[in-house]
Design an enzyme around this catalytic site. Structure first.
Site, PDB file in Angstrom:
ATOM      1  N   HIS A 186      21.490  67.812  27.368  1.00 51.47           N
ATOM      2  CA  HIS A 186      22.420  67.001  26.572  1.00 51.47           C
ATOM      3  C   HIS A 186      22.253  67.419  25.122  1.00 51.47           C
ATOM      4  CE1 HIS A 186      23.416  64.008  29.684  1.00 51.47           C
ATOM      5  NE2 HIS A 186      22.164  64.125  30.071  1.00 51.47           N
ATOM      6  N   ASP A 218      15.880  69.616  38.013  1.00 48.29           N
ATOM      7  CA  ASP A 218      16.711  68.566  37.424  1.00 48.29           C
ATOM      8  C   ASP A 218      16.874  68.797  35.926  1.00 48.29           C
ATOM      9  OD1 ASP A 218      18.430  66.477  37.377  1.00 48.29           O
ATOM     10  OD2 ASP A 218      16.942  64.900  37.626  1.00 48.29           O
ATOM     11  N   LYS A 276      26.708  65.660  47.250  1.00 46.01           N
ATOM     12  CA  LYS A 276      25.824  64.809  46.456  1.00 46.01           C
ATOM     13  C   LYS A 276      26.342  63.382  46.424  1.00 46.01           C
ATOM     14  CE  LYS A 276      22.529  63.840  43.464  1.00 46.01           C
ATOM     15  NZ  LYS A 276      22.007  64.380  42.237  1.00 46.01           N
ATOM     16  N   HIS A 285      21.010  60.782  45.049  1.00 49.85           N
ATOM     17  CA  HIS A 285      20.310  60.179  43.916  1.00 49.85           C
ATOM     18  C   HIS A 285      19.822  58.834  44.432  1.00 49.85           C
ATOM     19  CE1 HIS A 285      19.546  59.494  39.548  1.00 49.85           C
ATOM     20  NE2 HIS A 285      19.417  58.276  40.047  1.00 49.85           N
ATOM     21  N   ALA A 299      20.513  60.077  29.664  1.00 50.85           N
ATOM     22  CA  ALA A 299      19.326  60.368  30.476  1.00 50.85           C
ATOM     23  C   ALA A 299      19.345  61.848  30.853  1.00 50.85           C
ATOM     24  CB  ALA A 299      19.341  59.524  31.738  1.00 50.85           C
ATOM     25  N   LEU A 344      16.501  60.009  34.467  1.00 49.87           N
ATOM     26  CA  LEU A 344      16.640  59.124  35.632  1.00 49.87           C
ATOM     27  C   LEU A 344      16.430  59.919  36.903  1.00 49.87           C
ATOM     28  CD1 LEU A 344      19.654  56.941  34.469  1.00 49.87           C
ATOM     29  CD2 LEU A 344      17.321  56.152  34.880  1.00 49.87           C
ATOM     30  N   HIS A 397      14.643  64.299  43.431  1.00 50.40           N
ATOM     31  CA  HIS A 397      13.700  63.959  42.354  1.00 50.40           C
ATOM     32  C   HIS A 397      12.837  62.735  42.644  1.00 50.40           C
ATOM     33  CE1 HIS A 397      17.294  61.649  41.462  1.00 50.40           C
ATOM     34  NE2 HIS A 397      17.891  62.623  40.834  1.00 50.40           N
ATOM     35  N   LEU A 448      24.088  72.523  35.260  1.00 51.83           N
ATOM     36  CA  LEU A 448      24.466  73.619  34.356  1.00 51.83           C
ATOM     37  C   LEU A 448      25.583  73.214  33.398  1.00 51.83           C
ATOM     38  CD1 LEU A 448      24.487  76.816  36.634  1.00 51.83           C
ATOM     39  CD2 LEU A 448      22.867  76.249  34.804  1.00 51.83           C
ATOM     40  N   ARG A 449      26.251  72.088  33.682  1.00 47.84           N
ATOM     41  CA  ARG A 449      27.396  71.641  32.868  1.00 47.84           C
ATOM     42  C   ARG A 449      28.505  72.690  32.882  1.00 47.84           C
ATOM     43  NH1 ARG A 449      24.642  66.978  33.319  1.00 47.84           N
ATOM     44  NH2 ARG A 449      23.032  66.703  31.735  1.00 47.84           N
ATOM     45  N   ASN A 451      28.096  66.709  38.832  1.00 51.30           N
ATOM     46  CA  ASN A 451      28.489  65.557  37.998  1.00 51.30           C
ATOM     47  C   ASN A 451      29.057  65.989  36.653  1.00 51.30           C
ATOM     48  OD1 ASN A 451      25.905  66.376  37.148  1.00 51.30           O
ATOM     49  ND2 ASN A 451      25.315  64.329  36.472  1.00 51.30           N
TER      50      ASN A 451
HETATM   51  O1  DOR Z   1      18.100  62.260  33.960  1.00 50.55           O
HETATM   52  C1  DOR Z   1      19.089  62.567  34.595  1.00 50.55           C
HETATM   53  N1  DOR Z   1      20.080  63.315  34.068  1.00 50.55           N
HETATM   54  N2  DOR Z   1      19.216  62.111  35.835  1.00 50.55           N
HETATM   55  C2  DOR Z   1      20.338  62.285  36.545  1.00 50.55           C
HETATM   56  O2  DOR Z   1      20.393  61.822  37.650  1.00 50.55           O
HETATM   57  C3  DOR Z   1      21.510  62.955  35.960  1.00 50.55           C
HETATM   58  C4  DOR Z   1      21.111  63.845  34.883  1.00 50.55           C
HETATM   59  C5  DOR Z   1      22.276  64.310  34.044  1.00 50.55           C
HETATM   60  O3  DOR Z   1      23.287  64.733  34.607  1.00 50.55           O
HETATM   61  O4  DOR Z   1      22.165  64.289  32.819  1.00 50.55           O
HETATM   62 ZN    ZN Z   2      19.999  65.585  38.517  1.00 52.06          ZN
END
Ligand code: DOR
Ligand code: ZN
Length: 355
Positions: free
Chosen positions: A254, A250, A102, A139, A266, A222, A177, A19-20, A44
């Site tokens: 971005h 997932d 995680k 992951h 990614a 990813l 994933h 969700l950022r 993350n």
């Molecule tokens: O594609 C991905 N984006 N894979 C991940 O493991 C992290 C994620 C992200 O946080 O952008």
């Molecule tokens: Zn993820």
């Protein structure tokens, strides 16, 4: 199920979601909150969600973007580092705030710089998690640059996951994933305490999509999408209704500026199209009777949580549902992940107000 053109399922959950924060959080959260009962929120951020206190504050920021009393439940996770003290896990358990921890191998993906440098280093913490029945979300890719990027999941299974599961058979693990046939087969062979989330994009595209019509950064995530045989194995497992396979979008937004550049990020933002594309997969595979297991039952069961009490209804429309290409975020935009095929399934009941 009511008819070929209508399906009613328990409200789904999303067992893997990014969700950022800040304006991105505000822009993307409604897409999850209007539809899903619960979502496991990835930690993350920059800086990562490393402590119970961080997770509590992040949870509050999420809930503050929704109307009071809104039913969406963010399920919080901690970002494991080499330095995470076992006491933090005990605190997390006693506060009852965390759903899992995680593990990102350092350098494996977006914002994984603080990730674990060697699983051996965090064995003490993992032992405490095993003791307290705290799930570990992994992951599952090695970040070793010598390993081919398409083999990073299978090498992770051999080098890291199998030894870990042998050392700690009672630790509940989600290999997030799943992206390869080898990964699918590994989960299928596990007798207990191993499950996996399945993303819409790993069900829908293979690695040709990254290169079709020129290099396309909006197909880059990813673990990277792999061969057609891998996609088909993931599809088969998902539509089988097997309880070890459950939905985790997932969805990883971005900004365009971060995707459309050399060294682009990614991750795909798929949550606004996820459910309708998944229904399409189950329909195409003649497995609509397993849709509810995948979307609404299996994950809850794995995590030992009740199934959502209410339902949602989807209907198949005669003409394709108009697709949104992108959404605004601040001064920039986020591209919506679109399957090539048009979408015909629409949610007609069960959407919740988010304003
Ligand atoms: O594609 C991905 N984006 N894979 C991940 O493991 C992290 C994620 C992200 O946080 O952008
Ligand atoms: Zn993820």
């Amino acid at each position: 199920m009511k008819s070929k053109n209508e399906v009613v399922v328990k409200r789904p959950d999303d067992w893997h979601l990014h969700l950022r924060d800040g304006e991105m959080l505000q822009a993307v959260l409604p897409f999850s909150a209007e539809l899903y009962g619960r979502a496991i929120i990835m930690p993350n951020l920059r800086p990562p969600v490393r402590t119970v206190k961080d997770a509590a504050a992040y949870r509050r920021r999420i809930l503050n973007c929704l109307p009071a009393g809104h039913g969406f439940q963010p399920l919080m996770t901690l970002y494991l580092t080499d330095e995470t003290p076992p006491a933090e896990i005990r605190l997390a358990k006693s506060e009852g705030l965390l759903t899992g921890v995680k593990l990102y191998p350092v350098g494996a993906t977006t914002n994984s710089e603080h990730g674990v440098t060697s699983i051996k280093k965090v064995y003490r913490v993992l032992e405490v998690m095993q003791e307290l029945d705290m799930p570990l979300l992994i992951h599952g890719e090695v970040s070793d640059p010598a390993v081919d990027i398409f083999d990073r999941e299978s090498v992770f299974i051999d080098r890291e996951l199998q030894p870990l599961r042998q050392a700690m058979p009672e630790l509940k693990i989600v290999m997030e994933h799943v992206s390869s046939k080898i990964g699918v087969d590994y989960v299928l062979a596990a007798e207990k305490n191993l499950g996996t989330t399945v993303t819409p994009h790993h069900l829908l595209i293979n690695r040709n999509s990254i290169f079709a019509g020129g290099l396309n950064p909006h197909m880059y995530c990813l673990p990277v999408v792999k061969r057609e045989a891998d996609r088909l194995a993931i599809r088969q497992a998902a539509v089988s209704g097997d309880p070890r396979f459950f939905f985790g979008s997932d969805s990883a937004p971005h900004r365009l500026v971060d995707k459309e550049k050399a060294g682009g990020a990614a991750g795909v933002f798929n949550i606004s199209t996820a459910l309708s594309s998944i229904v399409r997969v189950f329909e195409a595979e003649e497995s609509m009777d397993k849709l509810e297991a995948f979307m609404s039952l299996n994950g809850a069961r794995f995590y030992g949580m009740p199934v959502n009490p209410d339902t949602i209804t989807l209907q198949k429309t005669e003409t394709p549902v108009p697709a949104t290409d992108n959404i605004p975020v601040g001064r920039d935009r986020v591209k919506v992940f679109q399957p090539r095929e048009p979408q015909f399934w629409q949610i007609v009941d069960g959407l919740r107000q988010t304003k």
